[in-house]
Design an enzyme around this catalytic site. Structure first.
Site, PDB file in Angstrom:
ATOM      1  N   ASN A   1      -0.793 -14.907  -5.439  1.00 12.21           N
ATOM      2  CA  ASN A   1      -1.867 -13.984  -5.051  1.00 12.21           C
ATOM      3  C   ASN A   1      -2.849 -13.929  -6.217  1.00 12.21           C
ATOM      4  O   ASN A   1      -2.582 -13.295  -7.227  1.00 12.21           O
ATOM      5  CB  ASN A   1      -1.282 -12.593  -4.767  1.00 12.21           C
ATOM      6  CG  ASN A   1      -2.361 -11.571  -4.443  1.00 12.21           C
ATOM      7  OD1 ASN A   1      -3.512 -11.924  -4.192  1.00 12.21           O
ATOM      8  ND2 ASN A   1      -1.981 -10.293  -4.446  1.00 12.21           N
TER       9      ASN A   1
ATOM     10  N   LYS B   1      -5.590 -12.482  -6.241  1.00 14.39           N
ATOM     11  CA  LYS B   1      -6.381 -11.245  -6.201  1.00 14.39           C
ATOM     12  C   LYS B   1      -7.866 -11.612  -6.390  1.00 14.39           C
ATOM     13  O   LYS B   1      -8.286 -12.667  -5.908  1.00 14.39           O
ATOM     14  CB  LYS B   1      -5.888 -10.252  -7.263  1.00 14.39           C
ATOM     15  CG  LYS B   1      -4.379 -10.038  -7.190  1.00 14.39           C
ATOM     16  CD  LYS B   1      -3.889  -8.886  -8.006  1.00 14.39           C
ATOM     17  CE  LYS B   1      -2.380  -8.882  -7.983  1.00 14.39           C
ATOM     18  NZ  LYS B   1      -1.775  -7.685  -8.512  1.00 14.39           N
TER      19      LYS B   1
ATOM     20  N   HIS C   1      -0.921  -5.088   1.234  1.00 13.16           N
ATOM     21  CA  HIS C   1      -0.671  -5.119  -0.207  1.00 13.16           C
ATOM     22  C   HIS C   1      -0.910  -3.720  -0.780  1.00 13.16           C
ATOM     23  O   HIS C   1      -1.815  -3.009  -0.332  1.00 13.16           O
ATOM     24  CB  HIS C   1      -1.600  -6.140  -0.875  1.00 13.16           C
ATOM     25  CG  HIS C   1      -1.213  -6.416  -2.298  1.00 13.16           C
ATOM     26  ND1 HIS C   1      -1.540  -5.545  -3.322  1.00 13.16           N
ATOM     27  CD2 HIS C   1      -0.506  -7.414  -2.866  1.00 13.16           C
ATOM     28  CE1 HIS C   1      -1.047  -6.020  -4.458  1.00 13.16           C
ATOM     29  NE2 HIS C   1      -0.411  -7.156  -4.198  1.00 13.16           N
TER      30      HIS C   1
ATOM     31  N   GLU D   1      -2.308  -2.680  -3.311  1.00 18.81           N
ATOM     32  CA  GLU D   1      -3.668  -2.430  -3.823  1.00 18.81           C
ATOM     33  C   GLU D   1      -4.617  -2.080  -2.673  1.00 18.81           C
ATOM     34  O   GLU D   1      -5.557  -1.304  -2.852  1.00 18.81           O
ATOM     35  CB  GLU D   1      -4.163  -3.640  -4.625  1.00 18.81           C
ATOM     36  CG  GLU D   1      -3.441  -3.730  -5.967  1.00 18.81           C
ATOM     37  CD  GLU D   1      -3.367  -5.124  -6.575  1.00 18.81           C
ATOM     38  OE1 GLU D   1      -4.088  -6.024  -6.123  1.00 18.81           O
ATOM     39  OE2 GLU D   1      -2.554  -5.294  -7.507  1.00 18.81           O
TER      40      GLU D   1
ATOM     41  N   GLU E   1       7.586  -5.255  -2.465  1.00 15.85           N
ATOM     42  CA  GLU E   1       6.903  -5.165  -3.745  1.00 15.85           C
ATOM     43  C   GLU E   1       6.910  -3.713  -4.219  1.00 15.85           C
ATOM     44  O   GLU E   1       6.011  -2.925  -3.846  1.00 15.85           O
ATOM     45  CB  GLU E   1       5.446  -5.620  -3.596  1.00 15.85           C
ATOM     46  CG  GLU E   1       5.307  -7.052  -3.150  1.00 15.85           C
ATOM     47  CD  GLU E   1       3.991  -7.652  -3.638  1.00 15.85           C
ATOM     48  OE1 GLU E   1       4.048  -8.576  -4.452  1.00 15.85           O
ATOM     49  OE2 GLU E   1       2.937  -7.173  -3.226  1.00 15.85           O
TER      50      GLU E   1
ATOM     51  N   GLY F   1       2.238  -5.839 -11.631  1.00 15.19           N
ATOM     52  CA  GLY F   1       1.312  -5.950 -12.762  1.00 15.19           C
ATOM     53  C   GLY F   1       1.706  -5.105 -13.962  1.00 15.19           C
ATOM     54  O   GLY F   1       0.910  -4.906 -14.874  1.00 15.19           O
TER      55      GLY F   1
ATOM     56  N   SER G   1       5.847  -8.538 -10.973  1.00 17.04           N
ATOM     57  CA  SER G   1       6.035  -9.087 -12.318  1.00 17.04           C
ATOM     58  C   SER G   1       6.969 -10.301 -12.375  1.00 17.04           C
ATOM     59  O   SER G   1       7.695 -10.487 -13.354  1.00 17.04           O
ATOM     60  CB  SER G   1       6.518  -7.983 -13.271  1.00 17.04           C
ATOM     61  OG  SER G   1       5.533  -6.972 -13.385  1.00 17.04           O
TER      62      SER G   1
HETATM   63  C1  PEP Z   1       1.147  -8.811  -6.479  1.00 16.27           C
HETATM   64  O1  PEP Z   1      -0.003  -8.460  -6.719  1.00 16.27           O
HETATM   65  O2  PEP Z   1       1.489  -9.010  -5.322  1.00 16.27           O
HETATM   66  C2  PEP Z   1       2.074  -8.979  -7.602  1.00 16.27           C
HETATM   67  C3  PEP Z   1       3.329  -9.151  -7.322  1.00 16.27           C
HETATM   68  O3  PEP Z   1       1.519  -8.924  -8.853  1.00 16.27           O
HETATM   69  P1  PEP Z   1       2.279  -9.242 -10.240  1.00 16.27           P
HETATM   70  O4  PEP Z   1       3.073 -10.498 -10.040  1.00 16.27           O
HETATM   71  O5  PEP Z   1       1.169  -9.400 -11.228  1.00 16.27           O
HETATM   72  O6  PEP Z   1       3.164  -8.060 -10.527  1.00 16.27           O
END
Ligand code: PEP
Length: 238
Positions: free
Chosen positions: A8, A10, A91, A93, A159, A165, A201
Site C-alpha cells: 500500500n 498510500k 482502510h 486511514e 490491521e 505506521g 508495521s
Molecule cells: C497500512 O497502511 O496498511 C500498513 C499496514 O502500514 P504500515 O505497514 O506502514 O504499518
C-alpha cells in the site's frame, strides 16, 4: 498456493518511481499472481502496464456510485478500467480521516464486487479498543459484509490501528487470535471462508515470522512497501 503479499503506497511515490520499482521487483522475485501493489489511482494505468506478469495493480479506494456528481471521486469501474484488479476498502486511514462508516463501506464493497474487482476489506481495533477487539471486529464484519452473497473475491486484512505506521507489531498470539476470530465470524454469519491478511508495521525483519503463522494468509504492507528492495525481501519471506 503462495500467500498474498500486498503493498500500500498510500499517497507516496511518483510516476517517475514506477519503472525502477518494477525493474527491481523483476530482478528479485518471480511473479506468481499473488503480489499486489496498491498505488494512487492516477498511477494505475502506468503501474499495471509496467508490472504485467510480476505484480497486479490495486486501487486504494473507490466510490460506491457508478457515476454522478461526486467531484474528486473515482468509481469502481473507473479504477478497474484503469488497470486495477484489487481495491482496498475500509482502510483505517479512510475510516478515521474521511469518516467512512461501515454502512458506507458496505456500499463500496458491493459496488467493487459487482464490477469484478477483488476487495481487500480492512478491519481492526484502535488502541483504546484493544480489550474489546472482538466486538469491534464483529461489528465491522457484520455491517461491512451485509448483502454479500459471494465471498470468492473478498479478502480480509486484519490491521490493528495501533500497529499501523507505528513500528508496534501485534504478537503472534494477537494475530492468531484475531485471525481465528475473524474467520469464525464470517463463517457463522455468512457461511463463507475468507483469507485473512495481517497488516501493521510488517517489514523485512519480521515478515518471515508473521508469514509462518498458519492463520496468516498474507500481509498488507505500508511503509516498507515504498522501497522495492524491502518489498521484494518481504515477498521472498514466504
Ligand atoms: C497500512 O497502511 O496498511 C500498513 C499496514 O502500514 P504500515 O505497514 O506502514 O504499518
Amino acid at each position: 498456493m503462495s500467500k498474498l503479499i500486498v503493498a500500500n503506497w498510500k499517497m507516496n511515490n511518483s510516476f517517475a518511481d514506477i519503472q525502477d520499482y518494477v525493474k527491481e521487483l523483476r530482478r528479485q522475485v518471480k511473479g506468481d499472481g499473488n503480489i499486489v501493489v496498491c498505488v494512487p489511482s492516477v498511477m494505475l494505468k502506468d503501474f499495471s502496464t509496467s508490472a504485467r506478469g510480476i505484480a497486479q495493480a490495486g486501487a486504494q479506494n473507490c466510490h460506491y456510485a457508478e457515476k454522478g456528481a461526486f467531484t474528486g471521486e473515482v468509481s469502481a469501474k473507473m479504477v478497474k478500467d484503469a488497470g486495477a484488479t484489487y481495491v482496498l476498502v475500509g482502510h483505517s486511514e479512510r475510516r478515521e480521516n474521511f469518516n467512512e462508516k461501515n454502512e458506507f463501506l458496505n456500499k463500496k464493497l458491493n459496488s467493487a464486487l459487482s464490477c469484478g474487482l477483488k476487495v481487500i476489506f480492512c478491519v481492526g481495533e484502535k488502541l483504546e479498543e484493544k480489550t474489546k477487539y472482538k466486538s469491534v471486529l464483529k461489528k465491522q464484519i457484520i455491517e461491512g459484509f451485509a448483502h454479500v452473497k459471494d465471498f470468492a473475491n473478498i479478502i480480509v486484512a486484519y490491521e490493528p490501528v495501533w500497529a499501523i505506521g507505528t513500528g508496534m507489531v501485534a504478537t503472534d498470539l494477537d494475530i492468531e487470535r484475531a485471525h481465528k476470530f475473524i474467520k469464525s465470524v464470517v463463517k457463522e454469519y455468512f457461511g463463507a471462508v475468507v483469507p485473512v491478511l495481517y497488516g501493521g508495521s510488517v517489514k523485512p525483519s519480521n515478515a518471515k515470522e508473521i508469514l509462518a503463522n498458519p492463520e496468516v494468509d498474507g500481509v498488507l504492507v505500508g511503509g516498507a512497501s515504498l522501497n522495492a528492495s524491502d518489498f521484494a525481501s518481504i515477498i521472498l519471506s514466504r
